[in-house]
Scaffold this motif. Structure first.
Motif, PDB file in Angstrom:
ATOM      1  N   PRO A 127      19.789  74.572  59.937  1.00  0.00           N
ATOM      2  CA  PRO A 127      18.884  73.516  60.419  1.00  0.00           C
ATOM      3  C   PRO A 127      19.382  72.131  60.017  1.00  0.00           C
ATOM      4  CG  PRO A 127      17.665  75.252  59.286  1.00  0.00           C
ATOM      5  CD  PRO A 127      19.120  75.523  59.059  1.00  0.00           C
ATOM      6  N   GLY A 128      19.147  71.158  60.887  1.00  0.00           N
ATOM      7  CA  GLY A 128      19.527  69.776  60.623  1.00  0.00           C
ATOM      8  C   GLY A 128      20.840  69.436  61.287  1.00  0.00           C
ATOM      9  N   MET A 129      20.803  68.541  62.219  1.00  0.00           N
ATOM     10  CA  MET A 129      22.011  68.106  62.926  1.00  0.00           C
ATOM     11  C   MET A 129      22.337  66.663  62.538  1.00  0.00           C
ATOM     12  SD  MET A 129      23.353  70.287  65.063  1.00  0.00           S
ATOM     13  CE  MET A 129      22.919  71.962  65.472  1.00  0.00           C
ATOM     14  N   ILE A 130      23.600  66.349  62.601  1.00  0.00           N
ATOM     15  CA  ILE A 130      24.063  64.979  62.399  1.00  0.00           C
ATOM     16  C   ILE A 130      24.306  64.380  63.779  1.00  0.00           C
ATOM     17  CG2 ILE A 130      25.966  63.544  61.536  1.00  0.00           C
ATOM     18  CD1 ILE A 130      24.227  64.658  59.282  1.00  0.00           C
ATOM     19  N   ASP A 131      23.774  63.182  64.002  1.00  0.00           N
ATOM     20  CA  ASP A 131      23.934  62.473  65.259  1.00  0.00           C
ATOM     21  C   ASP A 131      24.368  61.050  64.909  1.00  0.00           C
ATOM     22  OD1 ASP A 131      23.789  61.593  67.896  1.00  0.00           O
ATOM     23  OD2 ASP A 131      21.602  61.601  67.980  1.00  0.00           O
ATOM     24  N   LYS A 132      25.510  60.627  65.460  1.00  0.00           N
ATOM     25  CA  LYS A 132      26.039  59.315  65.095  1.00  0.00           C
ATOM     26  C   LYS A 132      26.964  58.782  66.179  1.00  0.00           C
ATOM     27  CE  LYS A 132      29.733  61.484  62.346  1.00  0.00           C
ATOM     28  NZ  LYS A 132      30.259  61.668  60.995  1.00  0.00           N
ATOM     29  N   THR A 133      27.177  57.472  66.153  1.00  0.00           N
ATOM     30  CA  THR A 133      28.222  56.852  66.948  1.00  0.00           C
ATOM     31  C   THR A 133      29.323  56.431  65.994  1.00  0.00           C
ATOM     32  OG1 THR A 133      26.722  56.075  68.666  1.00  0.00           O
ATOM     33  CG2 THR A 133      28.831  54.927  68.484  1.00  0.00           C
ATOM     34  N   ARG A 134      30.553  56.757  66.363  1.00  0.00           N
ATOM     35  CA  ARG A 134      31.712  56.377  65.555  1.00  0.00           C
ATOM     36  C   ARG A 134      32.450  55.244  66.257  1.00  0.00           C
ATOM     37  NH1 ARG A 134      35.196  60.821  62.909  1.00  0.00           N
ATOM     38  NH2 ARG A 134      33.575  60.450  61.362  1.00  0.00           N
TER      39      ARG A 134
END
Length: 159
Positions: free
Chosen positions: A83-90
């Motif tokens: 559980p738990g996703m990482i969501d980001k812009t690089r």
């Protein structure tokens, strides 16, 4: 063995205008045990499977193996993730001979922006961009696998 050597910093200034490229990244962890992680990443329309070992005492170096996989394979493996996703812009920013990867996080980690630079050796010098703040190399709170379990928005220092 492939060694990843990198330094990590908080971002304390404007960086987007200096970026020459950007991509959206979503990632999850099949295993996020202490000392080893197995990560599935979707970057734009590409999939990747990455295995990382424990960091050395300084937090600068650790074993890393990465393989590109198909997008459908990555999407299937995401279903197996903890559980738990990482969501980001690089954002990619050049500084001297190096490229800094600046990650702006979303969701549970909204408000966190970190920059990393990969080096060839632990002693290698680099030109620090003006937007760099405090160095957090080796501080496990800033590892993506830790942010998945203990999101930035829940940290006491943000209240």
């Amino acid at each position: 063995m492939a060694q990843e050597i990198e330094r990590k910093f908080l971002v304390a200034g404007e960086y987007k205008s200096q970026a020459f490229a950007q991509s959206r990244i979503k990632q999850g962890y099949i295993c996020s045990a202490h000392g080893r992680t197995v990560r599935v990443r979707i970057r734009d329309n590409q999939g990747f499977l990455t295995i990382k070992g424990a960091s050395d005492a300084s937090g600068i170096s650790r074993y890393e193996w990465e393989k590109e996989i198909s997008l459908p394979e990555a999407e299937e493996l995401m279903k197996l993730c903890e559980p738990g996703m990482i969501d980001k812009t690089r954002y990619l920013v050049r500084s001297g001979a190096h490229i800094f990867e600046v990650d702006e996080f979303y969701g549970e980690n909204e408000g966190l922006v970190v920059a990393e630079v990969e080096l060839g050796t632990i002693e290698e010098s680099y030109v620090k961009p003006i937007f760099l703040g405090e160095e957090v190399t080796g501080d496990s709170r800033y590892y993506n696998s830790h942010l998945m379990k203990k999101p930035y928005k829940n940290w006491e220092l943000n209240k």
